[in-house]
Structure formats: structure tokens, C-alpha cells
Design an enzyme around this catalytic site. Structure first.
Site, mmCIF file in Angstrom:
data_model
loop_
_atom_site.group_PDB
_atom_site.id
_atom_site.type_symbol
_atom_site.label_atom_id
_atom_site.label_comp_id
_atom_site.label_asym_id
_atom_site.label_seq_id
_atom_site.Cartn_x
_atom_site.Cartn_y
_atom_site.Cartn_z
ATOM 1 N N HIS A 85 0.841 -1.206 0.000
ATOM 2 C CA HIS A 85 0.000 0.000 0.000
ATOM 3 C C HIS A 85 0.878 1.259 0.000
ATOM 4 O O HIS A 85 0.663 2.183 -0.797
ATOM 5 C CB HIS A 85 -0.923 -0.049 1.225
ATOM 6 N N GLU A 86 1.873 1.276 0.893
ATOM 7 C CA GLU A 86 2.735 2.465 1.011
ATOM 8 C C GLU A 86 3.644 2.599 -0.216
ATOM 9 O O GLU A 86 3.900 3.710 -0.692
ATOM 10 C CB GLU A 86 3.574 2.404 2.296
HETATM 11 ZN ZN ZN Z 1 -2.622 5.197 2.025
#
Ligand code: ZN
Length: 174
Positions: A141-142
Site C-alpha cells: 500500500h505504502e
Molecule cells: Zn494510504
């Protein structure tokens, strides 16, 4: 002096651009401390530099149980700098994610179950690690944030989106 940083919200152009490599990790140490304080203050489990208006290839993984993620595993907040994903599992798993830049919404997002990554830590040491399950999910996600990608870009069906209220009702209380 550390400070809580402002978090860019959905629609801000900073969230849609590729962040730049870090050349001098040492000078980022105050910024990294600020990011750790900011993610804890917001009950996040991760935060990428573009989310705090800095187009840099840095993110924090700070998984721990909190009101937004009661089942998150506990780990020491870790800075990941200039990361590269060098291997992914064949297995893909779907699970619920939120994003501090997209308040009030959760998505059922497919991610690789496991990944192997190379990156620099905040001491400037090159690291290679395997991440699994929820931590691998945070990492992906990051990492996406560094490339201007949001979880909304990863969902396969609009029915895989829930309001925070419905998420609490339907998923967390199960
Ligand atoms: Zn995020």
C-alpha cells in the site's frame, strides 16, 4: 522539535505523482521522526512521504492494534527508504484496507501474500527482508503511494468499497 504533519487528502495532486529517490538519508532523520509521530497520532499503520506533501521515496510501517485496525500485529515503527520489491508470492489475498488520505472509506484490496524487498533503513543500511500477510499488505500500500497509486486504483469492483460505518458494522463486529 517533532511535529504532527498535515495529511494530504484524496484529490490532492501530490498523491498522484512519482516520488523521488533519497540521496542523503541522514538529513531526513527529523522528517522521519515527524512521520512516525504523525502516523501514531492518526491511528495509522503506515504513512508515505507524499501523504504529508513530501514527494520522497520514504514510508513508515507502524503496525499495531488500534481503533482503526484492532487486529494489526505489533511491530516497531520502521522507516523504509528507496524501496524495491524484488520478489512476490504467487498467492494473492484480498483484505480490507483504509488510507489516511481517504478518510471514511475501506476497500477490499488484492495484494501479494508475501513479498521480498530491498531498501535502506533510517541509519542508511541496506536491508533485504521478506514480509508476509498484513505487513506485506502495508508495504505494498505504502509502496504504491511512492508511485502515485491509491488503493482505489487496485479494487476490482465498486462493491468492494465500504463506508467506515458499514465496515465497522459488517466486518469488524463479525
Ligand atoms: Zn494510504
Amino acid at each position: 522539535m517533532n511535529r504532527i504533519l498535515q495529511i494530504a487528502q484524496l484529490g490532492n495532486p501530490i498523491l498522484y505523482q512519482r516520488a523521488k529517490e533519497i540521496n542523503d538519508i541522514e538529513i531526513e532523520s527529523d522528517f522521519i521522526s515527524d512521520m512516525k509521530i504523525t502516523v501514531a497520532d492518526a491511528n495509522g499503520v503506515g504513512l508515505a512521504a507524499p501523504q504529508v506533501y513530501e514527494p520522497k521515496r520514504i514510508f513508515i510501517i507502524a503496525s499495531k492494534p488500534n481503533i482503526r485496525y484492532p487486529n494489526a500485529p505489533e511491530m516497531k515503527p520502521t522507516a523504509i527508504i528507496n524501496p524495491e520489491i524484488i520478489w512476490t508470492s504467487e498467492e494473492i489475498v484480498n483484505d480490507w484496507e483504509g488510507c489516511l488520505s481517504i478518510p471514511g472509506l475501506r476497500g477490499f484490496v488484492p495484494r501479494f501474500k508475501s513479498i521480498k524487498a530491498e531498501y535502506y533503513d533510517e541509519n542508511g543500511e541496506r536491508q533485504q527482508s521478506i514480509f508476509d500477510d498484513f505487513i506485506a499488505r502495508i508495504f505494498q500500500h505504502e509502496y504504491d503511494h511512492l508511485n502515485g497509486i491509491l488503493f482505489l486504483d487496485r479494487i476490482e469492483n465498486t462493491k468492494d468499497l465500504l463506508s467506515e460505518k458499514e465496515f465497522q458494522k459488517q466486518i469488524l463486529t463479525k
